[in-house]
Design an enzyme around this catalytic site. Structure first.
Site, mmCIF file in Angstrom:
data_model
loop_
_atom_site.group_PDB
_atom_site.id
_atom_site.type_symbol
_atom_site.label_atom_id
_atom_site.label_comp_id
_atom_site.label_asym_id
_atom_site.label_seq_id
_atom_site.Cartn_x
_atom_site.Cartn_y
_atom_site.Cartn_z
ATOM 1 N N ASN A 212 -4.315 -5.794 -9.507
ATOM 2 C CA ASN A 212 -4.733 -7.200 -9.485
ATOM 3 C C ASN A 212 -5.595 -7.470 -10.714
ATOM 4 O OD1 ASN A 212 -7.621 -6.770 -8.826
ATOM 5 N ND2 ASN A 212 -6.742 -5.837 -6.995
ATOM 6 N N PRO A 308 -6.663 2.012 3.202
ATOM 7 C CA PRO A 308 -7.881 2.011 4.017
ATOM 8 C C PRO A 308 -8.784 0.871 3.570
ATOM 9 C CG PRO A 308 -7.939 3.781 2.397
ATOM 10 C CD PRO A 308 -6.561 3.185 2.341
HETATM 11 O O1 C5P Z 1 -10.384 -8.217 3.388
HETATM 12 P P1 C5P Z 1 -10.825 -8.644 2.034
HETATM 13 O O2 C5P Z 1 -10.078 -7.951 0.930
HETATM 14 O O3 C5P Z 1 -10.879 -10.102 1.828
HETATM 15 O O4 C5P Z 1 -12.344 -8.161 1.977
HETATM 16 C C1 C5P Z 1 -13.100 -8.192 0.816
HETATM 17 C C2 C5P Z 1 -14.218 -7.205 0.905
HETATM 18 O O5 C5P Z 1 -13.774 -5.987 1.473
HETATM 19 C C3 C5P Z 1 -14.768 -6.830 -0.445
HETATM 20 O O6 C5P Z 1 -16.118 -6.485 -0.293
HETATM 21 C C4 C5P Z 1 -13.931 -5.615 -0.830
HETATM 22 O O7 C5P Z 1 -14.598 -4.783 -1.764
HETATM 23 C C5 C5P Z 1 -13.780 -4.945 0.503
HETATM 24 N N1 C5P Z 1 -12.519 -4.214 0.688
HETATM 25 C C6 C5P Z 1 -12.550 -2.843 0.761
HETATM 26 N N2 C5P Z 1 -11.387 -2.148 0.972
HETATM 27 C C7 C5P Z 1 -10.214 -2.792 1.116
HETATM 28 C C8 C5P Z 1 -10.175 -4.185 1.058
HETATM 29 C C9 C5P Z 1 -11.337 -4.869 0.832
HETATM 30 O O8 C5P Z 1 -13.621 -2.253 0.590
HETATM 31 N N3 C5P Z 1 -9.112 -2.103 1.315
#
Ligand code: C5P
Length: 405
Positions: A212, A308
């Site tokens: 990304n 994860p």
């Molecule tokens: O679920 P989402 O991606 O929107 O959540 C964002 C938050 O979760 C951020 O703090 C990101 O660093 C963390 N995150 C994570 N591991 C993932 C997905 C998101 O630590 N696989």
């Protein structure tokens, strides 16, 4: 307190070099020890004898002097200082520093040092304003170099404008501020923090990956702010093009699974900030060989598996859970509402919610606008207006300090 601290002073060429003698005197009044390196250009403006007399120390001039190397090697010279001060810093030495050149003793010491560096530039106004010099300054500042001046006024060359060496009193004040800040007990001293930053790369085959557009700017700025506040910081970073923050342990990873392992390896910690844009999915079967386009028109059917969730995993990790776990929520609509739900779902303490709708330019950009959500009560949300990612990092760090005090 600054008495007894050590400064490596590098005097480069410029008419303003004579003013540095005054800087030396005032720092010696404070019992600050000074070793000086005089460049070939510097020698044209001040004599080694006057610098030696005022510093009460030998002056170093030549990279290839066997006597000097036997007595104090250039690496040691650069390492035994609390601060390296380059004053005056000519356009030439700034360019050499920005490009990592090491052709003489001064530039070698600057490249070899692992200590903070302060520059006091002095040059003609056109040289200062030249895009090349400005680009060099930006590069040096991105490496953590601290700048004092230049100020504007009449220049020795007869022109007027920016480029005057900062006044000796101002240089001395900046040095003292820095040295005293270093000795003061920092608010997060004794606290351990782990910060994730950047994107992850999820391999499809040996040459292709899913990724990304995260730049890592926000996560890196947070790691730097926490380290500046005295925390012992481990930054677990996906692939980014940013320089490492100063005074931070950096662990480089590619995939979400490696990032999780590195974060778990950095625990226990008091603070965890998950700022990485972790890929939600990886390919279920990473191909061992490059996938071939064989002309048959058959398109590979990429199967995805869920990665994860690092934030959720460490938020729910029982005994090893950091006391304060902070996540981000990048949303394109109903920002605070979605973020509040995310906070509950993941089990973290705070969420920094930001709007990443395409017209905001937040993703990959330099600016950010954030809501801090620390509970269920929307009335307690804090709003940090649109500002640099460094500014947001500073605001978060101040909030963390308040939390622990
Ligand atoms: O679920 P989402 O991606 O929107 O959540 C964002 C938050 O979760 C951020 O703090 C990101 O660093 C963390 N995150 C994570 N591991 C993932 C997905 C998101 O630590 N696989």
């Amino acid at each position: 307190m600054s008495a007894g601290k050590n400064i490596l002073l590098i005097i480069s060429g410029g008419i303003a070099a004579y003013k540095v003698l005054e800087v030396i005197r005032r720092l010696r009044d404070r019992e600050i020890n000074i070793r000086a390196i005089l460049t070939k250009g510097g020698e044209q403006f001040v004599t080694p004898l006057s610098v030696a007399a005022l510093t009460e120390n030998k002056v170093y001039q030549d990279l290839f002097s066997l006597t000097d190397e036997a007595e104090m090697g250039h690496i040691r010279l650069s390492r035994e200082a609390d601060l390296v001060l380059v004053a005056p810093a000519s356009a030439d030495i700034l360019a050499k520093m920005a490009t990592g050149q090491a052709g003489d003793l001064a530039t070698t010491a600057l490249l070899a040092t692992n200590k903070p560096v302060m520059i006091a530039p002095a040059m003609n106004v056109e040289m200062w304003n030249h895009p090349a010099t400005q680009a060099n300054i930006a590069t040096l500042e991105s490496h953590g170099v601290i700048r004092v001046g230049p100020s504007a006024g009449d220049l020795a060359c007869g022109e007027t404008g920016s480029g005057r060496l900062a006044e000796p009193a101002e240089i001395v004040a900046s040095v003292l501020d820095f040295l005293e800040g270093q000795s003061a007990t920092k608010p997060l001293a004794g606290k351990k923090a782990v910060v994730t930053s950047g994107p992850t790369h999820e391999p499809i085959d040996p040459v292709r990956y899913i990724a990304n557009r995260s730049s890592g700017k926000q996560g890196h700025a947070i790691a730097q702010a926490l380290a500046n506040a005295g925390a012992d910081v481990t930054l677990v970073s996906g692939p980014v093009t940013l320089p490492d923050p100063v005074g931070v342990t950096v662990v480089r990873v590619e995939t979400a699974r490696d990032m999780l392992a590195a974060v778990q390896n950095a625990l226990p910690a008091d603070i965890a900030v998950c700022a990485a844009a972790v890929a939600d999915w990886r390919t279920a079967d990473e191909a061992g060989q490059k996938l071939k386009k064989d002309g048959s028109g058959i398109i590979p059917d990429l199967k995805l598996a869920e990665n994860p969730d690092i934030l959720a995993t460490i938020s729910q990790s029982g005994a090893s859970r950091p006391g304060l776990v902070i996540g981000f929520a990048a949303e394109t609509e109903k920002v605070t509402e979605h973020a509040r739900a995310k906070r509950a779902r993941k089990g973290c303490d705070w969420i920094l919610a930001n709007d990443v709708a395409p017209d905001t330019g937040t993703f990959g950009g330099d600016l950010n606008e954030v809501f801090l959500i620390s509970g269920d009560d929307a009335g307690a949300d804090e709003h940090w207006s649109r500002q640099s990612k460094t500014g947001i990092a500073g605001a978060l760090c101040a909030r963390i300090i308040k939390h622990f005090s």
